[in-house]
Motif scaffolding. Structure first.
Motif, PDB file in Angstrom:
ATOM      1  N   GLN A  22       0.826  -1.207   0.000  1.00  0.00           N
ATOM      2  CA  GLN A  22       0.000   0.000   0.000  1.00  0.00           C
ATOM      3  C   GLN A  22       0.862   1.259   0.000  1.00  0.00           C
ATOM      4  OE1 GLN A  22      -2.364  -0.707   3.500  1.00  0.00           O
ATOM      5  NE2 GLN A  22      -4.065  -1.568   2.336  1.00  0.00           N
ATOM      6  N   THR A  23       1.878   1.283   0.820  1.00  0.00           N
ATOM      7  CA  THR A  23       2.778   2.433   0.888  1.00  0.00           C
ATOM      8  C   THR A  23       3.473   2.656  -0.448  1.00  0.00           C
ATOM      9  OG1 THR A  23       3.137   2.048   3.243  1.00  0.00           O
ATOM     10  CG2 THR A  23       4.758   3.420   2.100  1.00  0.00           C
ATOM     11  N   TYR A  24       3.923   1.571  -1.061  1.00  0.00           N
ATOM     12  CA  TYR A  24       4.580   1.652  -2.365  1.00  0.00           C
ATOM     13  C   TYR A  24       3.659   2.277  -3.397  1.00  0.00           C
ATOM     14  CZ  TYR A  24       7.794   0.038  -6.023  1.00  0.00           C
ATOM     15  OH  TYR A  24       8.680  -0.021  -7.064  1.00  0.00           O
ATOM     16  N   LEU A  25       2.387   1.847  -3.398  1.00  0.00           N
ATOM     17  CA  LEU A  25       1.410   2.393  -4.340  1.00  0.00           C
ATOM     18  C   LEU A  25       1.095   3.856  -4.040  1.00  0.00           C
ATOM     19  CD1 LEU A  25      -1.209  -0.476  -4.777  1.00  0.00           C
ATOM     20  CD2 LEU A  25       0.189   0.548  -6.554  1.00  0.00           C
ATOM     21  N   LEU A  26       0.871   4.165  -2.767  1.00  0.00           N
ATOM     22  CA  LEU A  26       0.480   5.527  -2.385  1.00  0.00           C
ATOM     23  C   LEU A  26       1.582   6.549  -2.613  1.00  0.00           C
ATOM     24  CD1 LEU A  26      -1.569   4.790   0.848  1.00  0.00           C
ATOM     25  CD2 LEU A  26      -2.442   5.510  -1.373  1.00  0.00           C
ATOM     26  N   ASN A  27       2.814   6.117  -2.558  1.00  0.00           N
ATOM     27  CA  ASN A  27       3.939   7.027  -2.785  1.00  0.00           C
ATOM     28  C   ASN A  27       4.237   7.226  -4.266  1.00  0.00           C
ATOM     29  OD1 ASN A  27       4.341   7.547  -0.076  1.00  0.00           O
ATOM     30  ND2 ASN A  27       5.841   5.903   0.163  1.00  0.00           N
ATOM     31  N   GLU A  34       1.262  -2.303 -15.700  1.00  0.00           N
ATOM     32  CA  GLU A  34       1.292  -3.736 -15.383  1.00  0.00           C
ATOM     33  C   GLU A  34       1.662  -3.960 -13.921  1.00  0.00           C
ATOM     34  OE1 GLU A  34       2.857  -2.524 -18.208  1.00  0.00           O
ATOM     35  OE2 GLU A  34       1.242  -3.174 -19.537  1.00  0.00           O
ATOM     36  N   LYS A  35       2.657  -3.212 -13.440  1.00  0.00           N
ATOM     37  CA  LYS A  35       3.040  -3.324 -12.029  1.00  0.00           C
ATOM     38  C   LYS A  35       1.899  -2.877 -11.128  1.00  0.00           C
ATOM     39  CE  LYS A  35       8.043  -2.815 -11.813  1.00  0.00           C
ATOM     40  NZ  LYS A  35       9.127  -1.933 -11.376  1.00  0.00           N
ATOM     41  N   TYR A  36       1.215  -1.820 -11.546  1.00  0.00           N
ATOM     42  CA  TYR A  36       0.088  -1.317 -10.774  1.00  0.00           C
ATOM     43  C   TYR A  36      -0.998  -2.394 -10.658  1.00  0.00           C
ATOM     44  CZ  TYR A  36      -4.152   1.245  -9.646  1.00  0.00           C
ATOM     45  OH  TYR A  36      -5.323   1.640  -9.073  1.00  0.00           O
ATOM     46  N   GLN A  37      -1.347  -3.008 -11.777  1.00  0.00           N
ATOM     47  CA  GLN A  37      -2.362  -4.053 -11.770  1.00  0.00           C
ATOM     48  C   GLN A  37      -1.936  -5.234 -10.898  1.00  0.00           C
ATOM     49  OE1 GLN A  37      -2.809  -4.602 -16.059  1.00  0.00           O
ATOM     50  NE2 GLN A  37      -4.935  -3.952 -15.860  1.00  0.00           N
ATOM     51  N   TYR A  38      -0.669  -5.608 -10.993  1.00  0.00           N
ATOM     52  CA  TYR A  38      -0.150  -6.714 -10.191  1.00  0.00           C
ATOM     53  C   TYR A  38      -0.274  -6.409  -8.704  1.00  0.00           C
ATOM     54  CZ  TYR A  38       3.145 -10.015  -8.155  1.00  0.00           C
ATOM     55  OH  TYR A  38       3.722 -10.977  -7.376  1.00  0.00           O
ATOM     56  N   MET A  39       0.096  -5.194  -8.330  1.00  0.00           N
ATOM     57  CA  MET A  39       0.072  -4.819  -6.913  1.00  0.00           C
ATOM     58  C   MET A  39      -1.359  -4.701  -6.390  1.00  0.00           C
ATOM     59  SD  MET A  39       3.262  -2.233  -6.877  1.00  0.00           S
ATOM     60  CE  MET A  39       3.712  -2.316  -5.168  1.00  0.00           C
ATOM     61  N   GLN A  42      -2.373  -8.121  -5.697  1.00  0.00           N
ATOM     62  CA  GLN A  42      -1.783  -8.574  -4.436  1.00  0.00           C
ATOM     63  C   GLN A  42      -2.616  -8.094  -3.248  1.00  0.00           C
ATOM     64  OE1 GLN A  42       2.257  -6.981  -4.796  1.00  0.00           O
ATOM     65  NE2 GLN A  42       2.999  -9.053  -4.412  1.00  0.00           N
ATOM     66  N   LEU A  43      -2.974  -6.814  -3.281  1.00  0.00           N
ATOM     67  CA  LEU A  43      -3.747  -6.252  -2.175  1.00  0.00           C
ATOM     68  C   LEU A  43      -5.098  -6.941  -2.032  1.00  0.00           C
ATOM     69  CD1 LEU A  43      -2.949  -2.452  -2.527  1.00  0.00           C
ATOM     70  CD2 LEU A  43      -2.117  -4.037  -0.785  1.00  0.00           C
ATOM     71  N   ARG A  44      -5.729  -7.249  -3.156  1.00  0.00           N
ATOM     72  CA  ARG A  44      -7.011  -7.957  -3.103  1.00  0.00           C
ATOM     73  C   ARG A  44      -6.830  -9.353  -2.514  1.00  0.00           C
ATOM     74  NH1 ARG A  44      -9.156  -5.989  -8.973  1.00  0.00           N
ATOM     75  NH2 ARG A  44      -9.881  -3.952  -8.299  1.00  0.00           N
ATOM     76  N   ALA A  45      -5.764 -10.016  -2.904  1.00  0.00           N
ATOM     77  CA  ALA A  45      -5.496 -11.361  -2.377  1.00  0.00           C
ATOM     78  C   ALA A  45      -5.203 -11.313  -0.883  1.00  0.00           C
ATOM     79  CB  ALA A  45      -4.333 -11.996  -3.124  1.00  0.00           C
ATOM     80  N   TYR A  46      -4.389 -10.346  -0.453  1.00  0.00           N
ATOM     81  CA  TYR A  46      -4.096 -10.211   0.972  1.00  0.00           C
ATOM     82  C   TYR A  46      -5.368  -9.951   1.764  1.00  0.00           C
ATOM     83  CZ  TYR A  46       0.853  -9.763  -0.326  1.00  0.00           C
ATOM     84  OH  TYR A  46       2.117  -9.979  -0.828  1.00  0.00           O
ATOM     85  N   GLU A  47      -6.221  -9.095   1.241  1.00  0.00           N
ATOM     86  CA  GLU A  47      -7.473  -8.786   1.928  1.00  0.00           C
ATOM     87  C   GLU A  47      -8.367 -10.017   2.030  1.00  0.00           C
ATOM     88  OE1 GLU A  47      -9.666  -6.704   4.329  1.00  0.00           O
ATOM     89  OE2 GLU A  47      -7.828  -5.902   3.453  1.00  0.00           O
ATOM     90  N   ALA A  48      -8.446 -10.797   0.968  1.00  0.00           N
ATOM     91  CA  ALA A  48      -9.252 -12.022   0.992  1.00  0.00           C
ATOM     92  C   ALA A  48      -8.700 -13.023   2.003  1.00  0.00           C
ATOM     93  CB  ALA A  48      -9.304 -12.641  -0.400  1.00  0.00           C
ATOM     94  N   ILE A  49      -7.384 -13.158   2.045  1.00  0.00           N
ATOM     95  CA  ILE A  49      -6.750 -14.081   2.992  1.00  0.00           C
ATOM     96  C   ILE A  49      -7.003 -13.629   4.419  1.00  0.00           C
ATOM     97  CG2 ILE A  49      -4.534 -14.944   3.842  1.00  0.00           C
ATOM     98  CD1 ILE A  49      -3.590 -14.804   0.857  1.00  0.00           C
TER      99      ILE A  49
END
Length: 81
Positions: A22-27, A34-39, A42-49
């Motif tokens: 999140q910090t990486y994206l917000l900064n 492509e990196k944005y979509q990947y990240m 990741q955040l969606r997967a972390y939230e689901a987990i």
């Protein structure tokens, strides 16, 4: 280490990793879409987990021998006037 301690440690590690992404994206450190979509994925997967872990740690299923239900009488009682 028992299973519950392991789950709490795993949850803490996932939360820390999630905050890092999140910090990486917000900064604004993402240099292409492509990196944005990947990240974001990741955040969606972390939230689901984390949601699944939370659900597992909270015993939402009643025990077989528990009788905690509420009974509501839905029959309509009409009075004649």
């Amino acid at each position: 280490m028992d299973g519950i301690q392991l789950v709490y440690k795993l949850k803490k590690q996932i939360e820390e990793t999630q905050k890092t992404v999140q910090t990486y994206l917000l900064n604004g450190q993402v240099d292409n879409f492509e990196k944005y979509q990947y990240m974001v994925g990741q955040l969606r997967a972390y939230e689901a987990i984390l949601q699944e872990i939370s659900t597992l740690l909270t015993n939402k299923e009643p025990e077989e021998n528990e009788n905690n239900g509420t009974v509501i009488d839905l029959s309509s009682k009409q009075t004649k006037t």
